[in-house]
Write an enzyme that holds these catalytic residues in place. Structure first.
Site, PDB file in Angstrom:
ATOM      1  N   GLU A 110      75.600 173.099  64.836  1.00  0.00           N
ATOM      2  CA  GLU A 110      75.480 174.498  64.412  1.00  0.00           C
ATOM      3  C   GLU A 110      74.168 174.755  63.680  1.00  0.00           C
ATOM      4  OE1 GLU A 110      78.772 176.355  62.718  1.00  0.00           O
ATOM      5  OE2 GLU A 110      80.071 175.623  64.314  1.00  0.00           O
ATOM      6  N   CYS A 136      68.669 177.824  59.097  1.00  0.00           N
ATOM      7  CA  CYS A 136      69.448 176.790  58.407  1.00  0.00           C
ATOM      8  C   CYS A 136      69.784 175.702  59.431  1.00  0.00           C
ATOM      9  CB  CYS A 136      70.710 177.413  57.815  1.00  0.00           C
ATOM     10  SG  CYS A 136      71.755 176.216  56.985  1.00  0.00           S
ATOM     11  N   CYS A 143      80.274 165.504  58.552  1.00  0.00           N
ATOM     12  CA  CYS A 143      79.731 164.966  57.306  1.00  0.00           C
ATOM     13  C   CYS A 143      80.727 163.985  56.700  1.00  0.00           C
ATOM     14  CB  CYS A 143      79.448 166.090  56.317  1.00  0.00           C
ATOM     15  SG  CYS A 143      78.612 165.507  54.819  1.00  0.00           S
ATOM     16  N   CYS A 147      83.178 166.716  50.363  1.00  0.00           N
ATOM     17  CA  CYS A 147      83.313 167.676  49.264  1.00  0.00           C
ATOM     18  C   CYS A 147      84.540 168.541  49.554  1.00  0.00           C
ATOM     19  CB  CYS A 147      82.058 168.535  49.152  1.00  0.00           C
ATOM     20  SG  CYS A 147      80.585 167.532  48.912  1.00  0.00           S
ATOM     21  N   CYS A 150      84.341 172.214  51.185  1.00  0.00           N
ATOM     22  CA  CYS A 150      83.421 172.438  52.315  1.00  0.00           C
ATOM     23  C   CYS A 150      84.136 172.246  53.647  1.00  0.00           C
ATOM     24  CB  CYS A 150      82.259 171.465  52.201  1.00  0.00           C
ATOM     25  SG  CYS A 150      81.164 171.477  53.631  1.00  0.00           S
ATOM     26  N   CYS A 368      77.185 179.155  53.783  1.00  0.00           N
ATOM     27  CA  CYS A 368      77.176 177.790  53.243  1.00  0.00           C
ATOM     28  C   CYS A 368      78.563 177.175  53.316  1.00  0.00           C
ATOM     29  CB  CYS A 368      76.790 177.798  51.768  1.00  0.00           C
ATOM     30  SG  CYS A 368      75.155 178.374  51.448  1.00  0.00           S
TER      31      CYS A 368
HETATM   32  N1  SAH Z   1      75.133 168.345  52.583  1.00  0.00           N
HETATM   33  C1  SAH Z   1      74.141 169.003  51.825  1.00  0.00           C
HETATM   34  C2  SAH Z   1      73.575 170.213  52.515  1.00  0.00           C
HETATM   35  C3  SAH Z   1      74.543 171.084  53.276  1.00  0.00           C
HETATM   36  S1  SAH Z   1      75.721 171.969  52.319  1.00  0.00           S
HETATM   37  C4  SAH Z   1      74.660 169.367  50.454  1.00  0.00           C
HETATM   38  O1  SAH Z   1      75.865 169.287  50.233  1.00  0.00           O
HETATM   39  O2  SAH Z   1      73.853 169.694  49.602  1.00  0.00           O
HETATM   40  C5  SAH Z   1      74.720 173.283  51.636  1.00  0.00           C
HETATM   41  C6  SAH Z   1      75.271 173.889  50.371  1.00  0.00           C
HETATM   42  O3  SAH Z   1      76.497 174.562  50.637  1.00  0.00           O
HETATM   43  C7  SAH Z   1      75.585 172.875  49.273  1.00  0.00           C
HETATM   44  O4  SAH Z   1      75.009 173.266  48.052  1.00  0.00           O
HETATM   45  C8  SAH Z   1      77.100 172.916  49.168  1.00  0.00           C
HETATM   46  O5  SAH Z   1      77.521 172.607  47.853  1.00  0.00           O
HETATM   47  C9  SAH Z   1      77.388 174.339  49.570  1.00  0.00           C
HETATM   48  N2  SAH Z   1      78.745 174.580  50.059  1.00  0.00           N
HETATM   49  C10 SAH Z   1      79.543 173.738  50.741  1.00  0.00           C
HETATM   50  N3  SAH Z   1      80.721 174.349  51.050  1.00  0.00           N
HETATM   51  C11 SAH Z   1      80.657 175.599  50.544  1.00  0.00           C
HETATM   52  C12 SAH Z   1      81.544 176.718  50.565  1.00  0.00           C
HETATM   53  N4  SAH Z   1      82.719 176.681  51.173  1.00  0.00           N
HETATM   54  N5  SAH Z   1      81.140 177.853  49.954  1.00  0.00           N
HETATM   55  C13 SAH Z   1      79.912 177.933  49.367  1.00  0.00           C
HETATM   56  N6  SAH Z   1      79.026 176.917  49.342  1.00  0.00           N
HETATM   57  C14 SAH Z   1      79.402 175.749  49.926  1.00  0.00           C
HETATM   58 FE1  SF4 Z   2      78.741 167.295  53.396  1.00  0.00          FE
HETATM   59 FE2  SF4 Z   2      79.694 169.734  52.978  1.00  0.00          FE
HETATM   60 FE3  SF4 Z   2      79.490 168.016  50.938  1.00  0.00          FE
HETATM   61 FE4  SF4 Z   2      77.264 169.056  52.003  1.00  0.00          FE
HETATM   62  S1  SF4 Z   2      78.872 170.182  50.935  1.00  0.00           S
HETATM   63  S2  SF4 Z   2      77.651 166.896  51.476  1.00  0.00           S
HETATM   64  S3  SF4 Z   2      77.899 169.220  54.178  1.00  0.00           S
HETATM   65  S4  SF4 Z   2      80.825 167.772  52.728  1.00  0.00           S
END
Ligand code: SAH
Ligand code: SF4
Length: 393
Positions: A110, A136, A143, A147, A150, A368
């Site tokens: 994506e 982006c 991944c 987290c 996410c 995000c």
């Molecule tokens: N993996 C990397 C980059 C991709 S995620 C990272 O985690 O930094 C990009 C950003 O989206 C990160 O700051 C993450 O904390 C945020 N993010 C992830 N899930 C989200 C969600 N459901 N709502 C808002 N931000 C989110």
């Molecule tokens: Fe991976 Fe999502 Fe965590 Fe970024 S925020 S490190 S994409 S699990």
């Protein structure tokens, strides 16, 4: 896990099946090894590289700067351009586009296009005037970091993307929008699916291609990491690198570990120590991203804790507040708008420049943390039709 790049280099003695050896993604040295094998003179490398990275040519047949017999030999050996292509497009009410881009092994990745006219942030206006389009970019399919807030995490890790697949996402989108490097200004954020610093070599190879061959300035690129300490330390010594954003997301280790299990491995103290190693360029700031989860990390006492923590970093920095974007099967809550405003004001009161990222494309799962190959999902039923936060002034 490997970077996948080793598979790109040909076993020159073995014949390749048609279209199995992508050229897009190889650097000049690698192209030169291939062309030498076919006894082509050195200047052919520049011609091929021009076709790949300047003209964004789709097929080897169309590289007419190379003699036909050389093209035929390359094709017979299994080479092809291998530029990823957009197979699905979802368009948001706010103009954002989310793409499914197909890779050579039939997977999809994506990528998101956020058109100009929006700085993506609003706050004290210090970043105002930033009106360029942004792409982006994803670094992995899925991944491994897990987290809890996410959507991409729900996929697990499927595989690393190659340098060609990472840079190829950018070129596929630039082609779609007729962007001309040098005429149009473009920003890249490596904030799509995956953790770039867990696919470090391919990610940095892609950055070098994008800078040196495609011509996008490194100062217009930002990479976000969840805090992979060895990656941050390697990044600190890169001569050419994007700006750095760290997903902090919590005021202390207890909260961070609960929402980001990676914090057990590298806690906030490790993170701060690592980012202090990154030499900043003039005017460069570190970004700390902070996803606001209602009732979890969005209280004013948390903002005070974040303020104390970030003052210890002792480097020019700013905070980007991201209101949590909902997705299926996740039970977090979006904080109410007044809570977001008060949190931002409190950070600023604590001397920390803070911005609220305006959500882009949440209705099509493009915002995000929402990238999860939701091919079947056209709109997000969990959201009202209009963005949660007011338009940027
Ligand atoms: N993996 C990397 C980059 C991709 S995620 C990272 O985690 O930094 C990009 C950003 O989206 C990160 O700051 C993450 O904390 C945020 N993010 C992830 N899930 C989200 C969600 N459901 N709502 C808002 N931000 C989110
Ligand atoms: Fe991976 Fe999502 Fe965590 Fe970024 S925020 S490190 S994409 S699990």
């Amino acid at each position: 896990m490997t970077s996948g790049r080793e598979n790109l280099l040909p076993i020159l003695d073995a014949p390749g099946s048609p279209g199995t050896r992508p050229l897009f993604g190889l650097n000049n040295q690698e192209l030169s090894v291939i062309l030498q094998h076919f006894e082509a003179p050195a200047y052919r490398v520049r011609q091929l590289s021009q076709a790949l990275y300047h003209n964004w040519t789709d097929s080897l047949d169309a590289v007419t700067t190379l003699p036909k017999n050389l093209r035929d030999q390359l094709i017979a050996a299994g080479y092809h351009i291998g530029l990823p292509s957009i197979v699905e497009t979802y368009t948001s009410v706010d103009g954002t586009e989310r793409y499914l881009i197909s890779t050579n092994d039939g997977q999809t990745v994506e990528t998101v296009w956020m058109p100009e006219g929006d700085d993506g942030e609003w706050g004290d206006g210090s970043d105002a005037g930033y009106h360029d389009s942004t792409i982006c970019v994803s670094s992995q399919i899925g991944c491994a970091v897990n987290c809890q807030f996410c959507l991409t995490a729900k996929l697990g890790i499927i595989r690393n993307l190659t340098a060609g697949e990472i840079a190829g996402q950018v070129v596929a989108v630039l082609k779609r929008h007729n962007v001309r490097i040098g005429r149009d200004r473009i920003n890249l954020v490596f904030m799509g699916m995956g953790e770039p610093f867990l696919n470090y070599d391919a990610f940095m190879d892609a950055v070098r291609l994008l800078v040196h061959e495609i011509g996008i300035a490194e100062s217009r690129m930002t990479v976000s990491t969840s805090g992979i300490m060895p990656g941050i330390l390697r990044f600190a010594s890169e001569p050419v690198r994007p700006k750095l954003a760290i997903s902090l997301n919590a005021p202390n280790d207890t909260v961070r570990t609960a929402i980001m299990p990676i914090n057990r491995k590298w806690d906030i103290q490790h993170l701060v120590a690592a980012v202090r190693q990154v030499p900043l360029r003039p005017k460069e700031k570190l970004t700390f991203e902070y996803v606001l989860l209602g009732g979890v990390n969005d209280q004013l006492a948390h903002a005070d804790e974040v303020g104390r923590l970030l003052r210890r970093v002792g480097r020019p920095l700013k905070v980007n507040l991201i209101v949590w974007n909902p997705g299926p099967l996740m039970s977090w809550e979006m904080p109410p708008p007044h809570q977001v405003m008060e949190f931002q004001a409190r950070l600023k009161h604590n001397g920390i420049p803070a911005f609220v990222r305006r959500p882009r494309g949440r209705d099509i799962y493009a915002a995000c943390g929402q990238l999860k190959q939701t091919g079947q999902v056209r709109t997000n039923p969990l959201l009202p039709a209009f963005p949660f936060l007011p338009e940027a002034p």
